[in-house]
Design an enzyme around this catalytic site. Sequence first.
Site, PDB file in Angstrom:
ATOM      1  N   LYS A   4       0.812  -1.218   0.000  1.00  0.00           N
ATOM      2  CA  LYS A   4       0.000   0.000   0.000  1.00  0.00           C
ATOM      3  C   LYS A   4       0.842   1.264   0.000  1.00  0.00           C
ATOM      4  CE  LYS A   4      -3.354  -2.767   0.087  1.00  0.00           C
ATOM      5  NZ  LYS A   4      -2.497  -3.959   0.139  1.00  0.00           N
ATOM      6  N   SER A  60      -4.815 -11.194  -2.428  1.00  0.00           N
ATOM      7  CA  SER A  60      -3.387 -10.921  -2.390  1.00  0.00           C
ATOM      8  C   SER A  60      -2.814 -11.104  -3.786  1.00  0.00           C
ATOM      9  CB  SER A  60      -2.705 -11.902  -1.429  1.00  0.00           C
ATOM     10  OG  SER A  60      -1.329 -11.961  -1.661  1.00  0.00           O
TER      11      SER A  60
END
Length: 618
Positions: free
Chosen positions: A124, A517
């Site tokens: 992120k 993911s």
Amino acid sequence: MPQYRSHTSTHGRNMAGARSLWRATGMKDGDFGKPIIAVVNSFTQFVPGHVHLKDMGQLVAREIEAAGGVAKEFNTIAIDDGIAMGHSGMLYSLPSRDLIADSVEYMVNAHCADAMVCISNCDKITPGMLMAAMRLNIPVIFVSGGPMEAGKVKIQGQVIHLDLIDAMVKAADHSVSQAELDDVERSACPTCGSCSGMFTANSMNCLTEAFGLSLPGNGTVVATHADRKQLFLRAGRQIVELCKRYYEQDDASVLPRAIATKAAFENAMTLDVAMGGSTNTVLHILATAQEAGVDFTMADIDRISRSVPCLCKVAPMTDKYHIEDVHRAGGIMGILGELDRAGLINRDVPNVYAKNLGEAIDRWDVVRQHDVKVHEFFKAAPGGVPTQVAFSQDRRFNELDIDRTHGCIRNKANAYSQEGGLAVLYGNIALDGCIVKTAGVDESIWKFTGKARVFESQDAAVEAILGEKIVAGDVVVIRYEGPKGGPGMQEMLYPTSYLKSMGLGKECALLTDGRFSGGTSGLSIGHASPEAADGGAIGLVEEGDTIEIDIPNRRIHLAVTDGELAQRRAAMEAKGEAAWQPVSRERVISPALQAYALMATSADKGAVRDVKQIQRRK
């Protein structure tokens, strides 16, 4: 002619107090006319992709100051998705992206910095900094910490390359002995750096090259190699040059929004599809486009995904190749070179180190460029020694992989598939679309019909999978895990890994309004939009419903009549305040996460804030 932003706090009689404070940080009289460049670091000891970044900021800072700038470093937070996975910590991962973007904006605007070098790496952090760069629109260069070396373990006399996902899958496979699992656990993540496959972190760092905001090799030189040090040094020098071009020569072409145009977003998405990047990249590209003011939507992604072949397959889609192998094959410039030859790339978009992307490809594509220095650069190899120290080795491969027929990177004629690595599916269960990483799906199940097994949390689904309550032909539906409903849009790596370990990787599908993911493979369909908490039809699916998935025709369909769906919607709306909420889920949501959920949009908008809510309050 634009004025240095920093003059606001460094010039004029009224800024005597501010200058006093600047002096207390080490600035001298001669520094007050120089550009102040923010070195945006993300060092933390919590994340292997960031443990080695502590000294990187000062490495860049020294180059900035040698080139005539003033460097000021600060750090952002950084969450490790792998460590946060499988428990309540994952609720915080995606919201941290927006928090990082905000914190960079706060620091840079509060101190009137003129430019930035963004030192990112993991999931992120790169997108958060990208969003901030577009929001601020001042000169910027990205340089990542680099990928981890692939793990190696000897099992039954055979050396096997592995990564984090192997440890997760084997942990749930009870046929694997504890001794073998211990070997895998200790070997899967041997060095500092972002996890070694084409997971989210590496995907995003590769995409910064296509965006034109980082130097060649940013996405693929392993963190341990001495060559990566040169990327940091060059970034420090180049950002001062970009500052001078903008502030002293009035050259606005160096600004992020001038570089990251619609054509650049198309290039980035084209690369993403060709390299089989993480589905999370879709979320982050959409969010970055919103910050850049670029009209780039799911429709554009759908269009690109239909015309771009899959030219590169890396873990988790195969255990044959990892990011270090992509570098040996020419890195991202090698993939862009093949896309260029196929006429699928816009060569005219500018970047931070060359006139345009076309010039950069011509200079760095190992197939067309025979410069010895370029070839030596892409021979940078893993050292094979566990370490948390950056630049600790200088090993090189004996030769490049330039086999575009059977090698790691393929040309269009010999693509892994003429269908790209990502696809957007539409249907009555996802009116605004959902995403599947086709590069990770066996072609035998590109068309799949199964019975819905409905769960209102990831935890409940995991319990059912491990309890052997899921069988071949099931479609596992996990809802109320979107940006609002989670909140935070959890990654579903454990459910997909456990399906694989139970032998159901090619026998079942998984559909969610959450996300996956970058390590996920199998028929895993995420980002269903609108999400359940926002009135999406995924919230109306009932146990045993038939769900039809058709990747070639980009279709996903809940096999109930429109009338039945309307009746279910009416019944849901009749619940009043209890509508569009999970029925039987106990989850503690902190005020910080509640604040995120209050303004979060669905995944098709990048899960960014709904700024219209702010505008309505003005």
